[in-house]
Design an enzyme around this catalytic site. Structure first.
Site, mmCIF file in Angstrom:
data_model
loop_
_atom_site.group_PDB
_atom_site.id
_atom_site.type_symbol
_atom_site.label_atom_id
_atom_site.label_comp_id
_atom_site.label_asym_id
_atom_site.label_seq_id
_atom_site.Cartn_x
_atom_site.Cartn_y
_atom_site.Cartn_z
ATOM 1 N N CYS A 127 0.831 -1.200 0.000
ATOM 2 C CA CYS A 127 0.000 0.000 0.000
ATOM 3 C C CYS A 127 0.872 1.259 0.000
ATOM 4 C CB CYS A 127 -0.975 -0.037 1.167
ATOM 5 S SG CYS A 127 -2.367 1.118 0.980
ATOM 6 N N HIS A 143 -3.677 -5.458 1.038
ATOM 7 C CA HIS A 143 -3.517 -5.832 2.442
ATOM 8 C C HIS A 143 -4.038 -7.262 2.615
ATOM 9 C CE1 HIS A 143 -2.433 -1.871 3.934
ATOM 10 N NE2 HIS A 143 -3.437 -1.342 3.254
#
Length: 535
Positions: free
Chosen positions: A350, A469
């Site tokens: 991310c 994630h």
């Protein structure tokens, strides 16, 4: 003619409520709530968690692509239900020392300073909170309400929407949790009561002492004194549960990683996760910590980095600010040296993925005080533009056919065998300026059924990044990746070791069994006015 009263349908009663508050932050409210809710679910009650306002950088994406506090997502899973934004209608995600992004029902609402939040937002928050709680009380038998911090923060009580004011609005009995492991447990409990107003104190129906180690008989004189002093019963003393593998919500739990590092000495794989100030969703790495051959270290300074097998740049609430932190600490030079001296891979998740690119563009001042751009680390041919609209989505797919990840059990012909699930939470969109020089990691199914490429890595897999994630919660991929590292070091692969999902259920049960054995559940049901026999 039948009696009209007899034929009138009875209006269903709203769910019973119980509130779990604490004497301070990180005393175990979230896990105590999870344990009690799992017990009540086993006892036959449809049980839901609720936290009106949560402040956390670790968040959870609901099935409809909304963002809530990770603790409420975890609790919903422990209760065997699907998480919704009603379970955490207001989420605060700190973006600086004195400011936060305000997320309302899973969608970014605005960014405010602490003063602006109290003066501009809180006056309108009660209806949001109570509407969400009302819907839960209609849909479930029991709602377990979790407080935040301490109810005795006298400077915050006037605008409280998460502790005693909320308990009063919902007419909820309160159990007060204290952590004996940090010391001063009797002072915490008595001091909290002393700072409450009489009507607030009357709501406290029992104490729970958490994280006890040792001989309970030696504590008993203190418990007797506490009950005599306050007139409130101690409903349970919960033992310290070593290595409970249920994810934490706050990065404060990383403060004790030095002890964890010592315990991990001698493991064959060394993974260093850079802990910048705004680290988020560090629960991504929990399954790696559970692997028998893998040590996970969280490092805050370049001196600590050394030459691990893998360096990971994790998620962050503010990519630009934490990239500045990396440079201030000398991490770019330390990372380059590690890659030259034997570190096998550098990975970004991310925000860490965004840092690996060429540039960070912020035309709308989303992450900075003014519009502008920053140089990235320049290790992948990518640029990221921060947008005002947030991406929150659950993702499914598979490895790309020509992915660059060095896996022990995968080849270009078997990539489809590795199915992938995860979730995305980010403000930026990333552009690849030289697709020929890198390879795609994943093929994900879009909302419209289309297949989209996601994540990029150098052809040999030394540097790679993804927005996903939860990547290491995919058992087959995690173990094949670790075994690829083992092979690169001349070590034999271990093969499949455990299921992250099964381990999670096992830990929920371990938590619930321990708490049931230590807590007076009959008294808790009586406090709520509910039968212990279930529905």
């Amino acid at each position: 003619m039948k009696d009209q009263a007899a034929t009138t349908e009875k209006k269903p009663q709203p769910a019973a409520v119980l509130m779990i508050q604490g004497t301070a932050s990180d005393v175990g409210k979230s896990l105590v709530t999870a344990a009690i809710g799992r017990i009540m679910t086993r006892d036959g009650y449809r049980t839901a968690p609720f936290k009106s306002q949560n402040m956390a950088l670790n968040s959870y994406v609901t099935e409809d692509g909304k963002e809530i506090g990770r603790a409420q997502g975890m609790q919903a899973e422990a209760f065997g239900i699907i998480a919704t934004t009603d379970m955490n209608p207001i989420l605060l995600k700190p973006s600086g020392e004195m400011s936060a992004q305000i997320v309302v029902h899973g969608v970014p609402h605005t960014a405010l300073s602490a003063r602006e939040y109290r003066e501009k937002f809180l006056p309108e928050a009660k209806s949001t909170v109570m509407d969400a709680l009302g819907r839960l009380r209609t849909a479930y038998d029991i709602v377990l309400m979790e407080g935040a911090g301490s109810p005795a923060e006298i400077n915050l009580k006037a605008g409280d929407i998460v502790n005693m004011n909320l308990a009063g609005w919902a007419d909820a009995p309160v159990l007060l949790v204290a952590d004996i492991d940090r010391g001063g447990v009797f002072a915490f409990l008595v001091g909290t009561l002393e700072l409450l107003e009489p009507h607030e104190r009357a709501r406290v129906k029992g104490f729970i002492i958490n994280k006890f180690r040792g001989d309970l008989s030696l504590l008993q004189p203190g418990l007797d004194w506490l009950e005599q002093r306050t007139g409130i019963p101690v409903l349970g003393v919960l033992p310290f549960l070593p290595r409970l593998r249920i994810e934490a919500e706050d990065s404060v739990v990383l403060e004790g990683t030095s002890g964890r590092m010592r315990a991990a000495q001698g493991k064959e794989l060394d993974i260093a996760v850079i802990r910048y100030p705004r680290i988020s969703n560090f629960t991504d790495f929990d399954p790696l910590e559970d692997e028998p051959d893998t040590a996970v270290r969280y490092v805050s300074t370049a001196v600590e980095l050394g030459t691990p097998d893998v360096i990971i740049l994790p998620g962050t609430k503010n990519t630009a600010a934490d990239l500045d932190y990396l440079r201030e600490q000398g991490f770019p030079e330390a990372i380059a040296a590690a890659l030259n001296q034997g570190t096998r891979q550098l990975a970004g998740i991310c925000g860490g993925y965004q840092m690996l690119g060429l540039k960070l563009l912020d035309p709308h001042a989303v992450e900075s005080a003014e519009p502008g751009e920053r140089e990235g680390l320049g290790l992948l041919p990518l640029s990221t533009s921060f947008l005002q609209q947030k991406t929150t989505v659950r993702a499914k797919g598979m490895l790309a056919q020509d992915h660059p990840l060095p896996l022990s059990e995968a080849s270009p012909g078997t990539a489809a065998e590795f199915s992938i699930e995860g979730y995305e939470i980010h403000m930026g969109t990333t552009t690849n300026h030289d697709p020929a020089s890198v390879r795609s990691l994943f093929r994900l199914q879009g909302p419209d059924g289309s297949i989209q490429q996601e994540g990029w890595g150098t052809p040999e897999g030394r540097v790679w990044g993804t927005y996903l994630h939860g990547l290491f919660h995919n058992d087959a991929l995690r173990r094949a990746w670790l075994d690829g590292l083992r092979l690169s070091k001349g070590l034999a692969p271990l093969g499949q070791t455990f299921s992250a999902a099964a381990l999670r259920e096992q830990e929920f049960d371990r938590l619930a069994d321990t708490v049931r054995a230590s807590l007076d559940m009959a008294a808790i049901y009586e406090i709520m006015g509910v039968s212990q026999q279930g529905r």
